[in-house]
Motif scaffolding. Structure first.
Motif, short mmCIF file in Angstrom:
data_model
loop_
_atom_site.label_atom_id
_atom_site.label_comp_id
_atom_site.label_asym_id
_atom_site.label_seq_id
_atom_site.Cartn_x
_atom_site.Cartn_y
_atom_site.Cartn_z
N UNK A 1 10.79 -23.20 -62.10
CA UNK A 1 11.73 -22.57 -61.17
C UNK A 1 12.03 -23.48 -59.98
N UNK A 2 11.06 -24.31 -59.60
CA UNK A 2 11.34 -25.31 -58.55
C UNK A 2 12.46 -26.24 -59.01
N UNK A 3 12.45 -26.62 -60.30
CA UNK A 3 13.50 -27.49 -60.83
C UNK A 3 14.85 -26.77 -60.85
N UNK A 4 14.84 -25.50 -61.26
CA UNK A 4 16.09 -24.73 -61.26
C UNK A 4 16.67 -24.66 -59.85
N UNK A 5 15.82 -24.40 -58.87
CA UNK A 5 16.30 -24.30 -57.49
C UNK A 5 16.73 -25.66 -56.94
N UNK A 6 16.06 -26.73 -57.40
CA UNK A 6 16.49 -28.06 -57.01
C UNK A 6 17.90 -28.34 -57.54
N UNK A 7 18.15 -27.95 -58.78
CA UNK A 7 19.49 -28.12 -59.34
C UNK A 7 20.53 -27.39 -58.49
N UNK A 8 20.21 -26.15 -58.08
CA UNK A 8 21.13 -25.39 -57.22
C UNK A 8 21.36 -26.12 -55.90
N UNK A 9 20.29 -26.63 -55.32
CA UNK A 9 20.40 -27.34 -54.04
C UNK A 9 21.28 -28.59 -54.18
N UNK A 10 21.06 -29.33 -55.26
CA UNK A 10 21.86 -30.54 -55.48
C UNK A 10 23.33 -30.19 -55.67
N UNK A 11 23.60 -29.12 -56.42
CA UNK A 11 24.99 -28.68 -56.59
C UNK A 11 25.60 -28.33 -55.24
N UNK B 1 4.60 -19.89 -71.64
CA UNK B 1 5.99 -19.95 -72.07
C UNK B 1 6.71 -18.63 -71.75
N UNK B 2 5.95 -17.53 -71.70
CA UNK B 2 6.55 -16.23 -71.43
C UNK B 2 7.00 -16.09 -69.98
N UNK B 3 6.58 -17.01 -69.11
CA UNK B 3 6.96 -16.93 -67.71
C UNK B 3 8.25 -17.71 -67.41
N UNK B 4 8.76 -18.41 -68.40
CA UNK B 4 9.87 -19.34 -68.17
C UNK B 4 11.20 -18.68 -68.51
N UNK B 5 12.17 -18.85 -67.62
CA UNK B 5 13.54 -18.42 -67.89
C UNK B 5 14.21 -19.53 -68.70
N UNK B 6 14.07 -19.43 -70.02
CA UNK B 6 14.49 -20.53 -70.90
C UNK B 6 15.99 -20.81 -70.81
N UNK B 7 16.78 -19.74 -70.73
CA UNK B 7 18.22 -19.95 -70.65
C UNK B 7 18.61 -20.75 -69.42
N UNK B 8 17.97 -20.45 -68.30
CA UNK B 8 18.30 -21.16 -67.06
C UNK B 8 17.79 -22.59 -67.10
N UNK B 9 16.57 -22.79 -67.62
CA UNK B 9 16.04 -24.16 -67.71
C UNK B 9 16.92 -25.02 -68.60
#
Length: 435
Positions: A130-140, A160-168
């Motif tokens: 999720x840190x990576x997902x939020x980093x992507x948002x920040x960069x955008x 693996x059950x904790x990961x939002x796979x579609x977003x990653x």
């Protein structure tokens, strides 16, 4: 064209584990990111590692001529949770994903782009997804996303059950350390690029023959097994004890020397299992890291000990001699996403007993002993066969070293660099000729 070099690319590694021992190294991930980032820095790449570090060390440190930049994160939490990187894990995950995106955007990515570089970010395991997902948002948001390549790497299927796979999948390229993990991800409906783990080139240096002989003599067994790693049921600890008991039943003097975590719950289960099998357990406390002192300590163990528990830390530079001295290193995990210990043992000229899941490098009977069942009887039978065929054992050791040379971190980085253009195309980076 895409031509990624130290002149035009920086790396950012997001990880919970890191190089600080013992606080940050709970397993294979700590070894991975330590050696990967050092190899990147040695190749000339400016490399930023953000990890949960020792709370008593500086929050920022530079190594490898300034190319490797260590950022010890969440230290305000670590000071109150000194049991290791994963103590109070969920709160650390929340802090990490809240604080990393802005800092990396402003203090790593923006200066790198201003200097004419691009940035490749590798986030490790579920804690950083999720840190990576939020980093992507920040960069955008700041108009910088088009200059970065984002990767999320799976070392295993934990949480693996904790990961939002579609977003990653939308924000980054999913990668995996082996074909085994790749197919675990594919079973969920997603694809991953395989970028294998590696070992440090220093592991290819053969240990001193005198060191190997002194350890072998100190243990004094017909068949000497060595095992190191996290004490978890999946790692084959009970089966290792079963193997010693089976050899003992066959009137073969076998010993298991092991180093496992002192606080792990499975330790008591393993030791109790060994005792129920009629195995005698003794302990060793090493006074120093020298091989001669280690051999002396092992030589003082009671002669009738079947299982020898090393209760103190074994430094990395002492492990190759143990791998080579043993008749077999039991990396016999029932589930193993990659298997760095097995590869390190092969590099040292040892005989690695590995499982049959993620060890892509292992060829049974050629460069290692690949276990189909992992049972103690199977381990014992292979050990006896190798003992009765010394030429076969020597060939496995020789071919293991040859194979391990193909799995260094330098080679792994080259594989990554060759796959970066595909990631760049998928993530919309315009090609450059500079660098």
């Amino acid at each position: 064209m895409y031509n990624f070099t130290p002149a035009n690319l920086e790396f950012v590694i997001l990880s919970f584990e890191g190089p600080d021992q013992p606080y940050s190294q709970a397993g294979g991930l700590g070894v991975r990111v330590t050696n990967l980032t050092e190899a990147m820095a040695q190749k000339g790449f400016t490399t930023h590692l953000f990890f949960l570090g020792d709370p008593d060390l500086p929050n920022y440190e530079e190594r490898v001529d300034g190319n490797l930049k260590l950022n010890r994160w969440c230290q305000w939490q670590s000071r109150y949770h000194r049991g290791g990187v994963y103590e109070n894990e969920n709160w650390k995950v929340l802090d990490y994903q809240e604080s990393i995106p802005w800092h990396v955007t402003e203090f790593v990515v923006r200066p790198a782009i201003a200097a004419g570089k691009r940035v490749a970010v590798i986030a490790e395991d579920w804690q950083t997804a999720d840190a990576l997902n939020r980093l992507s948002d920040s960069l955008h948001f700041h108009g910088l996303r088009g200059e970065c390549i984002l990767m999320w790497n799976a070392n295993n299927d934990m949480s693996f059950d904790r990961i939002n796979w579609g977003r990653v999948q939308y924000t980054a390229q999913i990668t995996a350390v082996s074909r085994y993990v790749k197919h675990q991800i594919r079973a969920l409906g997603y694809d991953a690029l395989v970028i294998p783990n590696g070992i440090s080139a220093k592991h290819l240096e053969p240990p001193s023959a005198s060191d190997v002989l002194s350890l072998k003599d100190a243990v004094s067994a017909d068949i000497f097994f060595f095992k190191i790693g996290r004490m978890d049921p999946d790692k084959g600890w009970l089966e290792s004890a079963d193997a010693v008991a089976e050899l003992k039943r066959r009137d073969i003097r076998a010993k298991l020397v092991f180093k496992g975590g002192l606080r792990e719950l499975h330790r008591d289960e393993f030791l109790g299992h060994a005792e129920r099998l009629g195995l005698r357990v003794d302990q060793v406390h090493l006074d120093s890291s020298s091989i001669s002192d280690m051999a002396g300590s092992l030589g003082e163990v009671e002669a009738d000990a079947d299982v020898i528990d090393i209760r103190t830390f074994i430094p990395d530079d002492a492990l190759p001699a143990l791998y080579a001295a043993a008749d077999g290193t039991l990396a016999n995990s029932l589930y193993e996403p990659f298997g760095i210990v097995g590869l390190e043992a092969m590099a040292a000229g040892g005989v690695a007993y590995v499982g049959s899941t993620g060890e892509d490098y292992a060829i049974s009977g050629q460069n290692s002993a690949v276990l189909d069942t992992g049972s103690g009887e199977e381990i014992a039978s292979i050990a006896v066969a190798l003992r009765n065929a010394p030429d076969w054992s020597a060939a496995i050791r020789r071919k293991g070293r040859e194979l391990a040379a193909l799995f260094t971190w330098d080679n792994s980085i080259e594989i990554m660099l060759k796959k970066l253009p595909l990631m760049a195309i998928r993530q919309g980076l315009e090609p450059r000729n500079a660098g």
